[in-house]
Design a protein around this motif. Structure first.
Motif, mmCIF file in Angstrom:
data_model
loop_
_atom_site.group_PDB
_atom_site.id
_atom_site.type_symbol
_atom_site.label_atom_id
_atom_site.label_comp_id
_atom_site.label_asym_id
_atom_site.label_seq_id
_atom_site.Cartn_x
_atom_site.Cartn_y
_atom_site.Cartn_z
ATOM 1 N N ASP A 1 -49.777 22.447 -51.027
ATOM 2 C CA ASP A 1 -51.201 22.096 -50.790
ATOM 3 C C ASP A 1 -51.599 21.060 -51.732
ATOM 4 O O ASP A 1 -52.657 20.826 -52.464
ATOM 5 C CB ASP A 1 -52.017 23.563 -51.338
ATOM 6 N N LYS B 1 -57.609 16.005 -53.344
ATOM 7 C CA LYS B 1 -58.952 15.845 -52.977
ATOM 8 C C LYS B 1 -60.014 16.428 -53.970
ATOM 9 O O LYS B 1 -61.139 15.643 -54.275
ATOM 10 C CB LYS B 1 -59.353 16.493 -51.472
ATOM 11 N N SER C 1 -54.859 19.253 -51.072
ATOM 12 C CA SER C 1 -56.272 19.925 -51.345
ATOM 13 C C SER C 1 -56.491 19.899 -52.901
ATOM 14 O O SER C 1 -57.725 19.497 -53.151
ATOM 15 C CB SER C 1 -55.956 21.305 -51.236
ATOM 16 N N GLU C 2 -55.333 19.712 -53.913
ATOM 17 C CA GLU C 2 -55.759 19.458 -55.131
ATOM 18 C C GLU C 2 -56.354 18.032 -55.294
ATOM 19 O O GLU C 2 -57.056 17.635 -55.931
ATOM 20 C CB GLU C 2 -54.384 19.633 -56.028
ATOM 21 N N ALA D 1 -54.028 26.341 -52.538
ATOM 22 C CA ALA D 1 -55.615 25.946 -52.604
ATOM 23 C C ALA D 1 -56.259 27.019 -52.966
ATOM 24 O O ALA D 1 -57.152 26.562 -53.434
ATOM 25 C CB ALA D 1 -55.878 25.404 -51.108
ATOM 26 N N GLU E 1 -59.121 26.828 -56.169
ATOM 27 C CA GLU E 1 -60.593 26.771 -56.005
ATOM 28 C C GLU E 1 -61.139 28.063 -56.769
ATOM 29 O O GLU E 1 -62.106 27.773 -57.171
ATOM 30 C CB GLU E 1 -60.672 27.165 -54.368
#
Length: 443
Positions: free
Chosen positions: A369, A375, A372-373, A27, A31
């Motif tokens: 993750d 989203k 997370s990606e 994640a 980012e």
């Protein structure tokens, strides 16, 4: 024998779905990439990830080293997939149309309730305040007439209203009307309305004519006025309807026009959809508009329960469907309506869930993750907001960004209202794709 069957079964499973041998990113890495762009060595090691982030318009096309900020990302999404516009009261304010709070205060005064502060304390909800006003008005038609007067009888609206009232009722007569340019100029004094209208109706330089913008799939609005449609009509001098008003379930889309969905119903600024007998007649057989023929409005609590609260209703299903399928740009709205936020939340959560499953499958279920990606890639709607007019500090802006990201919305912060309008113009001037919707499939 069992070992061979197991091997064949495993090979068939691999052949059924595309799997990636690329090491999934964390994640934190993702980012960092969407904030600063990819590093030179990541073109190969993170090739599939960079392709996905480019497809989601976080990275510049063909330039994964260049991360796109909110404003550039909005432009890229507009060029790639087009947009749906969601318009709030801020788009009409410049024409003298009151805000929701000003409108209800005026309506309550019309029905004999002058102490608005007392009403607000007793009924914090606008829906309940409108319900009180509707009950005091004594009938649907009386309430509609009060709403119309409070919308269009404002002091700054008088000259514009006299122009609107003089538009011929018959469509065959409208192209002959000589004051279309005067009307367009008068409506264009509301610069936000003008810029939105100019985004919907484009100049086709090749054919030397006006055309609907194919990159705008639809317009959703909670405004009851139809000034946007009238501005677009004025641009074509009454000859072509490049946008079509959809204010009830029986009205369908037109293939050559952009639909404008009025989720709360509409009151025609020329008053013809409920006061026809008081207006210049097209013929002698126009009937009086009675309660059962009035436009469907959603202002009151009871009207809300009859429409938006029903999951399968036209007013509820239409925005939900657009939020699920397409990218939406919110303009002139506070986005504090619980129904809008519910539509955003449910479509965002559904998309995240399905995207997470896809990413986990792509990486053999070893993608820790993946959510997370998913989203990040599901944040696909945009909201124009002004820092200056709302006196928003950098710290408060971060709070807004955080909360809205959980609804799938990226905030495009603008310096002021002029900068917001400039952002809309940038879409029209820099984002046009002439072959949009007609691109051939590569062989």
């Amino acid at each position: 024998m069992f070992g061979r069957c197991e091997l064949l079964w495993s090979q068939n499973i691999c052949a059924m779905r595309i799997r990636s041998k690329e090491q999934p990113a964390s994640a934190g890495e993702i980012e960092r990439i969407i904030e600063f762009g990819a590093r030179s060595g990541e073109r190969e090691s993170r090739k599939r990830l960079l392709e996905r982030l480019e497809c989601s318009c976080y990275l510049a096309k063909g330039q994964p080293e260049r991360a796109l900020k909110a404003r550039d990302r909005l432009l890229a999404q507009y060029q790639k997939d087009g947009l749906v516009l969601f318009l709030g009261a801020g788009v009409s304010l410049g024409s003298g149309i009151p805000s929701w709070n000003s409108l209800i205060e005026d309506v309550l005064q019309q029905v004999g309730i002058g102490d608005y502060d007392t009403v607000k304390r007793a009924f914090p909800s606008l829906l309940t305040q409108f319900e009180l006003a509707g009950l005091r008005a004594g009938g649907q038609k009386a309430f509609a007439e009060i709403l119309y007067d409070c919308l269009y009888e404002q002091p700054g609206f008088k000259h514009l209203k006299s122009l609107l009232k003089s538009i011929p009722r018959g469509r065959e007569e409208q192209p002959k009307w000589s004051q279309w340019d005067d009307l367009r100029k008068e409506l264009a004094k509301n610069e936000t309305l003008r810029d939105v209208g100019d985004l919907l109706v484009l100049d086709d330089s090749e054919k030397r004519t006006l055309m609907r913008n194919p990159q705008i799939h639809a317009v959703l609005t909670v405004n009851a006025d139809n000034l946007l449609e009238l501005y677009c009509l004025a641009k074509t001098s009454g000859k072509h309807r490049l946008v079509t008003m959809v204010d009830r379930a029986s009205v369908g889309d037109h293939p050559d026009a952009t639909p404008v969905y009025h989720l709360h119903g509409t009151l025609d600024a020329r008053d013809e959809n409920f006061r026809r007998t008081d207006s210049p007649c097209v013929g002698d057989n126009l009937q009086e508009i009675t309660d059962d023929l009035l436009p469907r409005l959603v202002f009151r609590e009871s009207e809300y329960y009859e429409t938006i609260a029903k999951p399968a209703s036209f007013v509820n299903h239409t925005p939900q469907s657009y939020f699920q399928r397409l990218n939406v740009l919110f303009i002139g709205t506070s986005l504090d309506d619980l129904n809008i936020r519910r539509w955003l939340y449910s479509s965002f959560q559904e998309r995240v869930e399905q995207r997470t499953k896809y990413l986990r499958e792509l990486h053999w279920k070893f993608y820790k993750d993946a959510k997370s990606e998913a989203k990040l890639e599901s944040v696909r709607h945009f909201w124009l907001r002004s820092k200056k007019e709302e006196a928003i500090s950098c710290e408060r802006a971060k709070w807004v960004d955080l909360v809205m990201s959980e609804l799938g919305v990226q905030v495009v912060w603008c310096d002021d209202l002029c900068d917001m309008r400039r952002c809309i113009r940038e879409l029209r001037e820099n984002g046009r794709v002439p072959e949009f919707g007609r691109r051939a499939v590569p062989r």
